[in-house]
Design a protein around this motif. Structure first.
Motif, short mmCIF file in Angstrom:
data_model
loop_
_atom_site.label_atom_id
_atom_site.label_comp_id
_atom_site.label_asym_id
_atom_site.label_seq_id
_atom_site.Cartn_x
_atom_site.Cartn_y
_atom_site.Cartn_z
N THR A 158 0.84 -1.19 0.00
CA THR A 158 0.00 0.00 0.00
C THR A 158 0.88 1.25 0.00
O THR A 158 2.09 1.19 0.23
CB THR A 158 -0.95 0.01 1.20
N ARG A 205 -7.65 5.95 6.84
CA ARG A 205 -7.10 5.79 5.50
C ARG A 205 -5.62 6.16 5.40
O ARG A 205 -5.11 6.39 4.30
CB ARG A 205 -7.93 6.60 4.50
N GLU A 208 -3.44 4.47 2.77
CA GLU A 208 -3.57 4.85 1.36
C GLU A 208 -2.72 6.05 1.01
O GLU A 208 -2.61 6.41 -0.18
CB GLU A 208 -5.03 5.19 1.04
#
Length: 797
Positions: A158, A205, A208
């Motif tokens: 990621t 998040r 990300e």
């Protein structure tokens, strides 16, 4: 002679595709927009003149794509849902057609492999071209932040791991691979990179993002754009990149996903927007708005962001797309619009061109036009931006792909090797007391313990498709691959990430006692499951009272109040440590977690973030010395949530200590160890007024007995400035490989953009004055420092 490609589509019907237009080949009867040799702008103007208002609105509405096909054995056909959408809504775009995950309910059984995915997109294009009045092809957008989110594709680390490589060249190479896998299956737009500045680790998040520093994010963003878009989006292997999310999404109040952001315009421009600007200057063709508001103005209706900054200041040439349902959210979430039509008008008038949802525009936009809230000129401007991409990609000439090429190119050996390379470079050595690592491959027995030691999906992060057996190498399997049959490997899961009902700590202790060393794999998970509930945007819905807790504690929607290791993980770690065996802690996770006890008591710690499908092999390479780690933290690790925010480049005045603890993070931005040592010497600074640059040189030597890599980091401090600036700010970095005993001279060129500040008059300026340059291996480990002087101020724009 016309070259033709033959392949099967839909129900197996074979047909030919010409490299000339798919429409009638008689040039004398061709409308201008179908003429491949005509200028793109002329084609857009001609097509717009032929379209109805309803057809125009359909071009900028993007419904969910996965209901648009039906799989029948080894063939695929369009669904009645797609036929209806095309007939009633004149659909011109689809989102996540090939996406598979628990939210979409697409599995390995009912989803599409790469060959079938290509057949599905071909079927969609064929039906759209042949069954609509104007024959406009469909623009297909796909999720692609760390690999195309479709079955059978390559899964890379990621983004938080990608940035920990501090290697933009490698990330560009990875982006090319992601783009090719997306394009050969029929996708045209890849959602990524995510350029949010992550200053709130409780936010779900973080995984990300590229971390807490806008300069590092800028370099990663540029690399992703270059890799995804290439030199031509009409190459057949490149896609349009979409920047996410404009803007300031990564520091929400309380860590709540999508919550409001309160910051000044100067802070916005100095820290939250430069990475987007850098990617726009690199040529990006699409930008996505964020869910949040900034100082009370929702980003999806923020004219200052979408017109003044993006177009006027940065000269952006692409199209802006909403995040899922964010146009409707102007009414339902932000309460700044009273009706759906008002929300649609607010968004498109502010400069938001395309609606990801299919319901934010559509009927609502038609109503707004009828009510006089939106002009045809504004509509045409938005539609032309989407059509421009279709023309530039050559979709009017050839909207199809070859299923056999997809079968060959997606997840081949080269891309699997690249996934391992990115994973290895992302791994961070946080601690290595008494050089416990690397472990010997001749070790007779080893215990592998922990909830993430042999869990495929916990290793992959959010936005990942279902994986076939054998696609993902876990840490346990990677160690087995490395050691073969000569070592006794004793595996015990020990506990889950969150659930405490099935812990087997005693068994883990027994396994540790009969082993020569222990590898413990703890952390977190963003693994979605089919029991989890999801809201309309696809974010997970947290159910704290669920009887059986999933492992998921990160990923979209899973915001945290603490950063502690959850469940019985600390209990397990302490019990194993009491055995007295040498313990290596491997962390697999999506955000910084509380490592205070581990940092004090565990002799060796590796941070692997979510390392992707080759993570197990990559971690084994590091554990046993086949790869010397050189990853660096792209976000600081706090000692307590009470310290937050704890990012390294805070403005003056310097932070003071708390009653309970100091104000420093446990591990700072840029931190990471190696199996070797490096010496920094001979810092030289030379100003070059003619070229408006400052040239920097240092000598770097590998002083250890092992080959390795060092990440050289340049930080800057304004000794005095007209507005308050950070105590230090990263401006340049290089990942440098050196053999044992080798020395290299490392050079950097500092440009005006590295020195600029957003001054009191809201102008970008390089101010005259003294600047303090610092060179080191992390933000908190400065090896060399020296001042230089800029004699004349300069307004840059």
């Amino acid at each position: 002679m016309i070259k033709r490609i033959q392949f099967a589509i839909g129900l197996g019907l074979a047909f030919s595709i010409s490299h000339l237009p798919v429409f009638a080949q008689n040039k004398s009867t061709l409308p201008l927009y179908k003429n491949a040799k005509a200028p793109v702008e002329s084609r857009i103007k001609d097509l717009l003149s032929r379209m109805t208002v309803e057809e125009k609105v359909g071009q900028i509405s993007m419904p969910l794509g996965w209901p648009m096909y039906n799989k029948n054995g080894n063939e695929v056909e369009v669904s009645e849902t797609f036929k209806k959408s095309l007939k009633e809504s004149y659909t011109g775009m689809l989102w996540a057609t090939l996406r598979a995950d628990p939210w979409t309910k697409k599995t390995l059984a009912n989803g599409l492999n790469p060959e079938l995915a290509a057949k599905a997109t071909n079927a969609i294009q064929k039906y759209a071209v042949e069954n609509t009045r104007l024959g406009i092809p469909i623009l297909l957008s796909e999720e692609a932040p760390h690999g195309h989110m479709a079955i059978g594709t390559t899964v890379f680390p990621t983004s938080i791991g990608q940035s920990s490589t501090f290697n933009p060249e490698l990330i560009e190479k990875m982006a090319r691979a992601i783009a090719e896998e997306t394009r050969v299956q029929g996708g045209h737009v890849g959602y990524g990179p995510v350029l949010d500045l992550a200053r709130e680790p409780r936010w779900s998040r973080v995984e990300e993002t590229y971390g807490e520093d806008h300069v590092l994010i800028s370099r990663m963003g540029e690399a992703m754009v270059r890799g995804m878009q290439g030199k031509s989006i009409n190459s057949g292997v490149n896609v349009v990149a979409t920047l996410k999310h404009l803007a300031a999404y990564g520091a929400p109040e309380g860590g709540h996903n999508g919550s409001s952001i309160n910051l000044g315009l100067r802070t916005l421009h100095q820290f939250y927007l430069p990475q987007f600007k850098a990617a726009v200057k690199a040529g990006v063709l699409s930008v996505m708005t964020s869910y949040n508001s900034i100082d009370g103005v929702p980003c999806s209706s923020n004219e200052m962001l979408l017109k003044d900054v993006l177009i006027k200041d940065w000269d952006f040439k692409g199209f802006v797309v909403s995040d899922l349902n964010s146009i409707s959210g102007l009414k339902s979430n932000h309460h700044v619009a009273g009706t759906a039509a008002e929300a649609a008008a607010m968004a498109i008038n502010a400069g938001l061109d395309a609606d990801l949802s299919g319901i934010g525009y559509g009927k609502a936009l038609l109503d707004a036009i009828k009510q006089g809230k939106v002009s045809i000129k504004v509509l045409d401007s938005a539609v032309s931006k989407v059509l421009r991409i279709k023309f530039r990609m050559g979709l009017f000439e050839n909207p199809y792909v070859d299923p056999q090429v997809a079968k060959q190119k997606v997840r081949n050996e080269e891309k699997i090797g690249l996934a391992r390379e990115v994973a290895r470079e992302s791994i961070i050595l946080l601690k290595n007391q008494n050089q416990l690592l690397p472990l010997s491959k001749k070790i007779k027995s080893i215990a592998v313990i922990g909830p993430n030691a042999d869990n495929v999906y916990n290793q992959l992060g959010d936005y990942t498709a279902p994986q076939a057996a054998g696609n993902v190498i876990t840490v346990l399997q990677g160690i087995k691959n490395k050691l073969g049959e000569t070592t006794q490997i004793n595996y015990v899961k020990g506990c889950a990430i969150r659930d405490t009902l099935s812990s087997e700590i005693e068994n883990a202790v027994m396994a540790a006692k009969k082993s020569d060393a222990v590898v413990m794999v703890l952390g977190g998970s963003s693994a979605r499951d089919f029991k989890t509930e999801y809201i309309e945007t696809g974010a997970a819905k947290v159910n704290a009272k669920a009887e059986a807790l999933s492992d998921m504690e990160s990923g979209e929607g899973y915001d945290r109040a603490t950063l502690d290791l959850m469940g019985d993980q600390v209990k397990l770690l302490k019990a194993v440590m009491k055995t007295g065996k040498p313990v290596v802690l491997v962390l697999i996770k999506g955000r910084p977690l509380n490592l205070n006890w581990a940092a004090e008591n565990v002799p060796a710690i590796l941070d692997a973030w979510y390392p992707g499908q080759e993570g197990g092999n990559a971690i084994a390479d590091v554990l046993f010395g086949d790869y010397n780690p050189a990853g660096r933290l792209s976000i600081s690790v706090p000692k307590s949530v009470g310290q937050l925010p704890v990012y390294y480049n805070a403005r003056y005045p310097e932070k003071h200590d708390y009653i309970e603890m100091d104000a420093k993070p446990l591990y700072p931005f840029g931190y990471g160890l190696s199996y070797t040592t490096f010496a920094y010497q001979n810092l030289q600074i030379a100003t070059n007024p003619g070229q408006k640059t400052v040239n920097v040189k240092i000598d770097l030597k590998n002083t250890g007995s092992t080959d390795g890599e060092e990440v050289v980091q340049l930080y800057l401090r304004h000794q005095q400035s007209s507005v308050v600036m950070p105590v230090k700010q990263l401006i340049k970095f290089k990942r440098v490989a050196l053999k044992s005993g080798e020395q290299k001279t490392i050079t950097f060129s500092i440009n005006p953009s590295d020195l600029e500040i957003y001054n009191q008059k809201m102008q970008w300026e390089v101010e005259a004055g003294t600047y303090h340059l610092m060179v080191g291996s992390s933000s908190d480990d400065i090896q060399l420092e020296k001042d230089f002087v800029v004699h004349h101020s300069a307004i840059l724009r």
